[in-house]
Write an enzyme that holds these catalytic residues in place. Structure first.
Site, PDB file in Angstrom:
ATOM      1  N   CYS A 254     -44.457  13.626  60.852  1.00  0.00           N
ATOM      2  CA  CYS A 254     -43.958  14.170  59.585  1.00  0.00           C
ATOM      3  C   CYS A 254     -42.618  14.852  59.865  1.00  0.00           C
ATOM      4  O   CYS A 254     -42.556  15.754  60.707  1.00  0.00           O
ATOM      5  CB  CYS A 254     -44.974  15.184  59.062  1.00  0.00           C
ATOM      6  SG  CYS A 254     -44.434  16.084  57.598  1.00  0.00           S
TER       7      CYS A 254
ATOM      8  N   CYS B 115     -38.428  10.464  55.798  1.00  0.00           N
ATOM      9  CA  CYS B 115     -39.782  10.955  55.494  1.00  0.00           C
ATOM     10  C   CYS B 115     -40.714   9.805  55.830  1.00  0.00           C
ATOM     11  O   CYS B 115     -40.439   8.649  55.471  1.00  0.00           O
ATOM     12  CB  CYS B 115     -39.883  11.308  54.011  1.00  0.00           C
ATOM     13  SG  CYS B 115     -41.586  11.606  53.457  1.00  0.00           S
TER      14      CYS B 115
HETATM   15  N1  DGL Z   1     -44.375  12.480  55.603  1.00  0.00           N
HETATM   16  C1  DGL Z   1     -43.761  13.763  55.386  1.00  0.00           C
HETATM   17  C2  DGL Z   1     -42.351  13.773  55.990  1.00  0.00           C
HETATM   18  O1  DGL Z   1     -42.055  12.926  56.822  1.00  0.00           O
HETATM   19  C3  DGL Z   1     -43.882  14.070  53.933  1.00  0.00           C
HETATM   20  C4  DGL Z   1     -43.479  15.398  53.536  1.00  0.00           C
HETATM   21  C5  DGL Z   1     -44.275  16.012  52.427  1.00  0.00           C
HETATM   22  O2  DGL Z   1     -45.481  16.118  52.538  1.00  0.00           O
HETATM   23  O3  DGL Z   1     -43.608  16.454  51.491  1.00  0.00           O
HETATM   24  O4  DGL Z   1     -41.540  14.624  55.716  1.00  0.00           O
END
Ligand code: DGL
Length: 267
Positions: free
Chosen positions: A74, A184
């Site tokens: 993430c 993301c």
């Molecule tokens: N997959 C997360 C990232 O790479 C998502 C972020 C979120 O939950 O807003 O930032």
């Protein structure tokens, strides 16, 4: 902890599967524990303090299940807490950051676009990346609230996703960009729609494969790779509702296993 211990991977939700899939390709023998912190998703609209609390809660959960290495799949969590996690835990911690460096190497127009959460784009780690690699390159950033929620509900190709993406990509495309960074881990699942809206001339870069390669490097360097001649297994956990998370995991992970079990956890 030994070579046969599992790798722990986590994200605010199922976005980190875009990284877990690449790890599975490069490391077929490893057992994987995947934690989707869906009850707290999205991280992108939470204060840094809450995100830090969550990553340590999830990190502890994975370590008590024997994880030999943690992958923070993430960008938002990595940008907020990677240094703290590395200081706190004895196991190696691999993080993810928007692929600005490869995008700078790839651009011909000298302008790149970065799609990410607002938290990621305003973090110090991101501004350091830009200062370090974008001396001659213009960077246009675009926060994308709402996209993570659509991916979480399995809407990778819905009219809503297309409409929202169009709103975010339109301002980017007014600049002379030829390369877009998916900053993301949820966004790779929207890649076909992004490519449809931007046209084939725009390159789209994500970090899944690079993070998987880094995981291989770290395991090899620390002599932690699983050398058994067998196929590894996956266990999925979520703090959210299994009824909602399981079908989306099944959809995204289906090429690798036929039956997905997502267990409810309460930390
Ligand atoms: N997959 C997360 C990232 O790479 C998502 C972020 C979120 O939950 O807003 O930032």
């Amino acid at each position: 902890m030994s070579n046969t211990s599992p790798i722990g991977i986590f994200d605010s939700g199922i976005g980190g599967l875009s990284i877990a899939k690449e790890i599975r390709k490069l490391l077929p023998a490893e057992d994987l524990l995947y934690y989707a912190d869906s009850a707290y998703c999205p991280y992108g609209d939470k204060p840094a303090k809450i995100i830090k609390q969550r990553v340590f809660t999830v990190g502890d959960f994975l370590l008590t299940r024997g994880a030999k290495l943690l992958v923070v799949a993430c960008n938002t969590a990595s940008i907020i807490s990677l240094d703290d996690l590395r200081q706190h835990y004895q196991v190696p911690v691999v993080g993810v950051e928007p692929a600005v460096k490869p995008a700078v190497a790839a651009t011909k127009t000298g302008t790149i676009g970065v799609l990410a959460t607002g938290v990621s784009l305003s973090g110090n780690r991101f501004s350091t990346l830009v200062k370090r690699f974008c001396l001659q390159t213009k960077v246009v950033t675009q926060p994308c609230p709402g996209l993570v929620e659509l991916v979480e509900s399995g809407q990778f190709n819905s009219p809503q996703a297309e409409k929202l993406l169009f709103t975010y990509l339109k301002p980017l495309l007014k600049h002379n960009i030829d390369t877009i960074v998916l900053g993301c881990t949820h966004y790779p699942f929207l890649r076909p729609l992004i490519q449809k809206i931007t046209s084939e001339d725009i390159q789209i870069i994500d970090t899944g494969e690079a993070v998987a390669r880094q995981t291989v490097r770290v395991l090899t360097k620390m002599n932690l790779a699983n050398k058994q001649n067998k196929l590894g297994q996956e266990l999925f956990f979520t703090s959210g509702k299994v009824k909602i998370v399981e079908p989306v995991v099944q959809l995204l992970w289906g090429d690798y296993t036929l039956k997905i079990n997502v267990s409810k956890t309460f930390p």
